[in-house]
Scaffold this motif. Structure first.
Motif, PDB file in Angstrom:
ATOM      1  N   ASN A  70      72.384  -5.710  15.617  1.00 27.07           N
ATOM      2  CA  ASN A  70      73.736  -5.718  15.050  1.00 27.07           C
ATOM      3  C   ASN A  70      74.435  -4.389  15.301  1.00 27.07           C
ATOM      4  N   SER A  71      74.404  -3.964  16.537  1.00 24.85           N
ATOM      5  CA  SER A  71      74.982  -2.668  16.918  1.00 24.85           C
ATOM      6  C   SER A  71      75.672  -2.804  18.262  1.00 24.85           C
ATOM      7  N   TYR A  72      76.532  -1.849  18.590  1.00 24.17           N
ATOM      8  CA  TYR A  72      77.272  -1.949  19.849  1.00 24.17           C
ATOM      9  C   TYR A  72      77.729  -0.588  20.340  1.00 24.17           C
ATOM     10  N   SER A  73      78.066  -0.551  21.601  1.00 19.65           N
ATOM     11  CA  SER A  73      78.808   0.584  22.149  1.00 19.65           C
ATOM     12  C   SER A  73      80.120   0.030  22.679  1.00 19.65           C
ATOM     13  N   GLY A  74      81.197   0.698  22.358  1.00 15.17           N
ATOM     14  CA  GLY A  74      82.484   0.138  22.722  1.00 15.17           C
ATOM     15  C   GLY A  74      83.566   1.175  22.804  1.00 15.17           C
ATOM     16  N   ARG A  75      84.700   0.765  23.305  1.00 13.31           N
ATOM     17  CA  ARG A  75      85.884   1.571  23.525  1.00 13.31           C
ATOM     18  C   ARG A  75      86.059   1.747  25.016  1.00 13.31           C
ATOM     19  N   LEU A  76      87.200   2.265  25.417  1.00 13.98           N
ATOM     20  CA  LEU A  76      87.443   2.522  26.834  1.00 13.98           C
ATOM     21  C   LEU A  76      86.774   3.825  27.236  1.00 13.98           C
ATOM     22  N   GLY A  77      85.446   3.862  27.173  1.00 14.16           N
ATOM     23  CA  GLY A  77      84.686   5.042  27.536  1.00 14.16           C
ATOM     24  C   GLY A  77      84.064   4.884  28.910  1.00 14.16           C
ATOM     25  N   ARG A  78      83.525   5.977  29.454  1.00 15.03           N
ATOM     26  CA  ARG A  78      82.905   5.967  30.769  1.00 15.03           C
ATOM     27  C   ARG A  78      81.471   6.469  30.662  1.00 15.03           C
ATOM     28  N   ILE A  79      80.606   5.930  31.517  1.00 13.44           N
ATOM     29  CA  ILE A  79      79.246   6.418  31.660  1.00 13.44           C
ATOM     30  C   ILE A  79      79.068   6.792  33.125  1.00 13.44           C
ATOM     31  N   ILE A  80      78.900   8.067  33.390  1.00 16.67           N
ATOM     32  CA  ILE A  80      78.815   8.558  34.765  1.00 16.67           C
ATOM     33  C   ILE A  80      77.551   9.387  34.905  1.00 16.67           C
ATOM     34  N   SER A  81      76.708   9.040  35.873  1.00 16.18           N
ATOM     35  CA  SER A  81      75.424   9.709  35.998  1.00 16.18           C
ATOM     36  C   SER A  81      75.095   9.978  37.457  1.00 16.18           C
ATOM     37  N   GLY A  82      74.271  11.007  37.671  1.00 23.15           N
ATOM     38  CA  GLY A  82      73.781  11.280  39.013  1.00 23.15           C
ATOM     39  C   GLY A  82      72.725  10.293  39.464  1.00 23.15           C
ATOM     40  N   GLY A  83      72.202   9.484  38.568  1.00 21.39           N
ATOM     41  CA  GLY A  83      71.203   8.495  38.927  1.00 21.39           C
ATOM     42  C   GLY A  83      70.333   8.144  37.748  1.00 21.39           C
ATOM     43  N   GLY A  84      69.455   7.128  37.917  1.00 18.84           N
ATOM     44  CA  GLY A  84      68.525   6.754  36.875  1.00 18.84           C
ATOM     45  C   GLY A  84      68.757   5.358  36.348  1.00 18.84           C
ATOM     46  N   ALA A  85      68.254   5.096  35.128  1.00 16.89           N
ATOM     47  CA  ALA A  85      68.473   3.835  34.435  1.00 16.89           C
ATOM     48  C   ALA A  85      69.704   3.991  33.557  1.00 16.89           C
ATOM     49  N   ILE A  86      70.744   3.230  33.861  1.00 17.46           N
ATOM     50  CA  ILE A  86      72.047   3.451  33.248  1.00 17.46           C
ATOM     51  C   ILE A  86      72.573   2.126  32.715  1.00 17.46           C
ATOM     52  N   GLY A  87      72.862   2.056  31.401  1.00 25.42           N
ATOM     53  CA  GLY A  87      73.341   0.815  30.813  1.00 25.42           C
ATOM     54  C   GLY A  87      74.477   1.029  29.844  1.00 25.42           C
TER      55      GLY A  87
END
Length: 495
Positions: free
Chosen positions: A311-328
């Motif tokens: 019963n949890s979430y991540s939200g909003r007009l946000g960005r996830i930017i990474s040099g690599g790896g496991a990204i969700g």
């Protein structure tokens, strides 16, 4: 008029006069008597516990600082005058007004002598908290093993200074580290920035660096969290590394880590080592310059085995930017259980290394499961430049786990670039994801096992939204509360 009547007539004004004099004397006597709020026979001006609840009242920065001289809360700098507990000791502290700090604050409690009592904030605020140094444990508390509740922080910074000897650091606005005996209830940190150095193994959170507390609930942070170049790190918007249940809590701050080293980075928690996360959320940008050793998630970077995110979430007009790896969008690397969740990030970008990129989860491993969850079409999912990237609208990699994905959906994969969508999870038209309910679906199956005790399906133009919960009067039962967030169409911000 007889003599008796005459005498009575003469004496009546005298009696009135004497009565007035006696009244004035009593009033004057009362005014001169020292105030004693709790009636313990100790005047308030020398009583450290005016209201008799066993908690020493804290009125100013000097008294706040003096708490370090008695980390068990038994006295104020050795003074027990008015403490009600036999034999004349107190049992903690409480703020009696808001307090503004100045200068560099020296954290309360150390690893060998943690702050081990109750601090009741009474919903007052400590403002302008500034902590800067090269010691291992940095925050208002260095190490906490007591209870803190109903406390606010507003403005300031916590930052570590590089040196050649301290190789493990713990930073948070409330505490660098909380021990297993500690408890956090209804504590907030607004606009307090947290900044790590580049020379050590770091646990950094907007509220707590390493959370081993018995519980953390009803708390939030909004300040930006940044880890330095080169350092290995567990970095989160609320908590860096957690060995505790986290309930009804959130973070709104941006999270960033520099180049080099291994990192697990989350909008709420960097590494969820032991414990469940329930009724919580995060929003904000997450950026990492590091390579394929990253675990980056909108809510949690790494969710370890047997832990449940529910019963949890991540939200909003946000960005996830990474040099690599496991990204969700929700979790970078998931080894546990995810149930009743969703993720929405405006952009999820991998890097030049081998990436596992998903709208909800980057990589699902170790018999992990994802149940009754979705990712929205708002995300632009890009695997970056790696030739061996694995990209999915819902999950980047699902490591040979049978029946790992249950009743979980993502819409049209046209938002996936830098590779081909792997088709993990149920791909359905976006409008069906939005308009279907637990009882009505054009596909005949969508959301049929999703409980209306957990979800509100809204109108035909809205995604499903989670309902929040509160603990019932029995201390156990979860009772339905307000809407956590009404997630509208992908083009409208939720917050």
């Amino acid at each position: 008029m007889g003599d008796g009547s005459l005498l009575s007539y003469i004496m009546t004004p005298c009696r009135i006069y004497l009565g007035l004099v006696m009244t004035l004397l009593l009033v004057a006597s009362s005014a001169c008597k020292p105030l004693d709020t709790d009636g313990d026979g100790v005047p308030d001006d020398i009583d450290v516990d005016d209201d008799g609840d066993g908690l020493i009242e804290i009125f100013d920065p000097g008294m706040l600082d003096n708490m370090r001289n008695s980390v068990d809360g038994s006295s104020l700098n050795g003074n027990v005058t008015g403490c009600p507990v036999e034999p004349d000791v107190c049992i903690g502290y409480e703020l009696y007004n808001s307090i503004g700090l100045s200068g560099n604050w020296n954290p309360l409690g150390s690893f060998s002598s943690p702050f081990a009592t109750l601090l009741e904030g009474n919903d007052y605020t400590i403002s302008n908290l500034v902590v800067s140094g090269d010691s291992a444990y940095l925050g208002f508390f260095g190490v906490l093993s007591g209870t803190v509740q109903n406390l606010r922080f507003n403005g300031g910074s916590v930052s570590s200074v590089a040196n050649n000897t301290t190789k493990g650091r713990f930073l948070g606005s409330l505490a660098g580290m909380i021990n297993p005996a500690g408890r956090v209830l209804n504590v907030s940190s607004v606009s307090v920035t947290i900044t790590g150095s580049s020379d050590s193994n770091e646990n950094i959170g907007g509220l707590v660096g390493q959370n081993d507390a018995s519980s953390l609930r009803d708390s939030f942070s909004t300040g930006a969290v940044t880890a330095g170049d080169g350092a290995d790190g567990r970095v989160g918007g609320l908590v860096g590394s957690s060995v505790s249940d986290i309930v009804n809590s959130y973070s709104l701050g941006d999270v960033a880590v520099g180049n080099g080293g291994d990192a697990s980075v989350g909008g709420l928690v960097g590494v969820n080592r032991v414990g469940n996360i329930t009724d919580s959320y995060a929003s904000g940008d997450i950026t990492s310059g590091r390579s394929n050793t990253n675990n980056i998630g909108g809510l949690v970077g790494l969710n370890e085995v047997n832990n449940t995110i529910r019963n949890s979430y991540s939200g909003r007009l946000g960005r996830i930017i990474s040099g690599g790896g496991a990204i969700g969008g929700l979790v970078g690397l998931n080894n546990g259980i995810i149930r009743n969740t969703y993720a929405r990030s405006d952009e999820i970008n991998g890097g030049a290394e081998v990436d596992r990129v998903g709208g909800l989860v980057g990589q699902n491993s170790n018999n992990a499961r994802i149940i009754n969850s979705y990712a929205t079409a708002a995300a632009k999912i890009n695997g970056g430049d790696g030739s061996n990237d694995s990209i999915g609208g819902l999950i980047g990699v699902n490591q040979n786990i049978p029946e790992a994905i249950v009743n979980s959906y993502y819409p049209d994969p046209s938002n996936v670039t830098g590779g081909t969508d792997n088709g993990l999870g149920m791909q359905v038209p976006e409008q069906d994801v939005i308009s279907a309910t637990a009882t009505t679906s054009s596909n005949g199956f969508l959301y049929t096992d999703w409980s209306e005790n957990d979800w509100n399906f809204g109108s035909a133009e809205q995604y499903p939204a989670l309902l929040s919960f509160r603990v019932g009067s029995d201390g156990v039962t979860r009772e339905k509360g307000r809407l956590l967030c009404r997630q509208p169409t992908p083009r409208v911000q939720c917050f």
